[in-house]
Design a protein around this motif. Structure first.
Motif, mmCIF file in Angstrom:
data_model
loop_
_atom_site.group_PDB
_atom_site.id
_atom_site.type_symbol
_atom_site.label_atom_id
_atom_site.label_comp_id
_atom_site.label_asym_id
_atom_site.label_seq_id
_atom_site.Cartn_x
_atom_site.Cartn_y
_atom_site.Cartn_z
ATOM 1 N N THR A 40 -44.968 -19.451 -101.260
ATOM 2 C CA THR A 40 -43.655 -19.512 -100.621
ATOM 3 C C THR A 40 -43.006 -20.866 -100.850
ATOM 4 N N THR A 41 -41.692 -20.856 -100.869
ATOM 5 C CA THR A 41 -40.931 -22.069 -101.161
ATOM 6 C C THR A 41 -40.668 -22.900 -99.922
ATOM 7 N N TYR A 42 -40.266 -22.239 -98.844
ATOM 8 C CA TYR A 42 -39.813 -22.958 -97.656
ATOM 9 C C TYR A 42 -40.908 -23.084 -96.609
ATOM 10 N N ALA A 43 -40.932 -24.220 -95.945
ATOM 11 C CA ALA A 43 -41.929 -24.479 -94.912
ATOM 12 C C ALA A 43 -41.890 -23.421 -93.814
ATOM 13 N N LYS A 44 -40.698 -22.975 -93.446
ATOM 14 C CA LYS A 44 -40.605 -22.004 -92.359
ATOM 15 C C LYS A 44 -41.159 -20.634 -92.745
ATOM 16 N N GLN A 45 -41.487 -20.413 -94.013
ATOM 17 C CA GLN A 45 -42.119 -19.181 -94.483
ATOM 18 C C GLN A 45 -43.649 -19.274 -94.453
ATOM 19 N N ALA A 46 -44.164 -20.433 -94.162
ATOM 20 C CA ALA A 46 -45.608 -20.678 -94.264
ATOM 21 C C ALA A 46 -46.439 -19.761 -93.376
ATOM 22 N N GLY A 47 -46.038 -19.560 -92.143
ATOM 23 C CA GLY A 47 -46.831 -18.758 -91.215
ATOM 24 C C GLY A 47 -47.072 -17.354 -91.715
ATOM 25 N N GLY A 55 -55.600 -15.025 -94.621
ATOM 26 C CA GLY A 55 -56.531 -14.751 -93.534
ATOM 27 C C GLY A 55 -56.361 -15.582 -92.275
ATOM 28 N N PHE A 56 -55.234 -16.222 -92.093
ATOM 29 C CA PHE A 56 -54.988 -16.999 -90.872
ATOM 30 C C PHE A 56 -54.584 -16.071 -89.742
ATOM 31 N N ARG A 57 -54.641 -16.581 -88.540
ATOM 32 C CA ARG A 57 -54.107 -15.857 -87.383
ATOM 33 C C ARG A 57 -53.249 -16.817 -86.571
ATOM 34 N N ARG A 58 -52.282 -16.236 -85.884
ATOM 35 C CA ARG A 58 -51.379 -17.032 -85.040
ATOM 36 C C ARG A 58 -51.976 -17.155 -83.654
ATOM 37 N N LEU A 59 -51.982 -18.369 -83.131
ATOM 38 C CA LEU A 59 -52.470 -18.601 -81.775
ATOM 39 C C LEU A 59 -51.361 -18.306 -80.771
ATOM 40 N N ILE A 61 -50.666 -20.109 -78.205
ATOM 41 C CA ILE A 61 -50.177 -21.335 -77.560
ATOM 42 C C ILE A 61 -48.854 -21.776 -78.196
ATOM 43 N N ASN A 62 -48.040 -22.438 -77.406
ATOM 44 C CA ASN A 62 -46.728 -22.883 -77.881
ATOM 45 C C ASN A 62 -46.519 -24.379 -77.705
ATOM 46 N N ASP A 63 -47.597 -25.114 -77.529
ATOM 47 C CA ASP A 63 -47.515 -26.565 -77.362
ATOM 48 C C ASP A 63 -48.283 -27.227 -78.500
ATOM 49 N N PRO A 64 -47.593 -27.878 -79.434
ATOM 50 C CA PRO A 64 -48.295 -28.507 -80.562
ATOM 51 C C PRO A 64 -49.378 -29.497 -80.134
ATOM 52 N N PHE A 65 -49.215 -30.145 -78.984
ATOM 53 C CA PHE A 65 -50.240 -31.079 -78.517
ATOM 54 C C PHE A 65 -51.532 -30.359 -78.137
ATOM 55 N N LYS A 66 -51.459 -29.073 -77.839
ATOM 56 C CA LYS A 66 -52.645 -28.280 -77.487
ATOM 57 C C LYS A 66 -53.233 -27.549 -78.688
ATOM 58 N N ALA A 67 -52.622 -27.707 -79.846
ATOM 59 C CA ALA A 67 -53.113 -27.064 -81.070
ATOM 60 C C ALA A 67 -54.461 -27.660 -81.459
ATOM 61 N N PRO A 68 -55.396 -26.825 -81.907
ATOM 62 C CA PRO A 68 -56.687 -27.351 -82.366
ATOM 63 C C PRO A 68 -56.513 -28.276 -83.574
ATOM 64 N N LEU A 106 -42.206 -22.140 -84.666
ATOM 65 C CA LEU A 106 -42.374 -20.741 -85.062
ATOM 66 C C LEU A 106 -43.778 -20.248 -84.783
ATOM 67 N N GLY A 107 -44.769 -21.143 -84.854
ATOM 68 C CA GLY A 107 -46.129 -20.719 -84.574
ATOM 69 C C GLY A 107 -47.164 -21.756 -84.952
ATOM 70 N N ILE A 108 -48.347 -21.559 -84.370
ATOM 71 C CA ILE A 108 -49.513 -22.402 -84.640
ATOM 72 C C ILE A 108 -50.564 -21.477 -85.234
ATOM 73 N N PHE A 109 -51.099 -21.857 -86.391
ATOM 74 C CA PHE A 109 -51.963 -20.960 -87.160
ATOM 75 C C PHE A 109 -53.308 -21.599 -87.471
ATOM 76 N N VAL A 110 -54.353 -20.777 -87.390
ATOM 77 C CA VAL A 110 -55.707 -21.206 -87.736
ATOM 78 C C VAL A 110 -56.363 -20.145 -88.604
ATOM 79 N N LYS A 111 -57.362 -20.559 -89.335
ATOM 80 C CA LYS A 111 -58.149 -19.618 -90.124
ATOM 81 C C LYS A 111 -59.505 -19.471 -89.446
ATOM 82 N N PRO A 112 -59.809 -18.273 -88.979
ATOM 83 C CA PRO A 112 -61.112 -18.070 -88.323
ATOM 84 C C PRO A 112 -62.255 -18.362 -89.289
#
Length: 113
Positions: A40-47, A55-59, A61-68, A106-112
């Motif tokens: 993808t070209t744009y950062a906002k398309q990353a999620g 294989g990522f999943r969206r968490l 949570i909506n607080d970047p300070f609480k992101a793992p 837009l979201g916080i994403f992790v790969k299990p």
């Protein structure tokens, strides 16, 4: 994903060069978090791409300070958006910051594991 955060920290600059998604893509690939370079070209398309192709999943949570540590945080807004990785000391993409982006989250994403 923590290794990707470490790689991004090592490569980060003091100020943005407007290449956040490229730097995050390269850190994820170098840390073997993704098998192929995200297309993808744009950062906002990353999620969507991280979920659908890597294989990522969206968490819920909506607080970047609480992101793992190592999670990928995606922002929208005008233009290309922004993407960064959570670190021990803050947030990193093509630059480091102790605070998250002020763009709409837009979201916080992790790969299990």
């Amino acid at each position: 994903m923590i290794h990707a955060a470490q790689i991004a920290e090592q490569r980060a600059r003091q100020h943005s060069i407007r290449s956040c998604w490229r730097y995050v893509k390269e850190a994820l690939l170098q840390a073997n978090v993704v098998d192929t370079y995200p297309g993808t070209t744009y950062a906002k398309q990353a999620g969507d791409e991280l979920i659908n192709k890597h294989g990522f999943r969206r968490l819920s949570i909506n607080d970047p300070f609480k992101a793992p540590i190592g999670s990928v945080i995606v922002y929208g807004g005008r233009g290309a958006g922004h993407v960064e990785i959570r670190t021990n000391d803050g947030f990193v993409s093509d630059f480091e910051s102790p605070t998250p982006s002020k763009r709409p989250l837009l979201g916080i994403f992790v790969k299990p594991t």
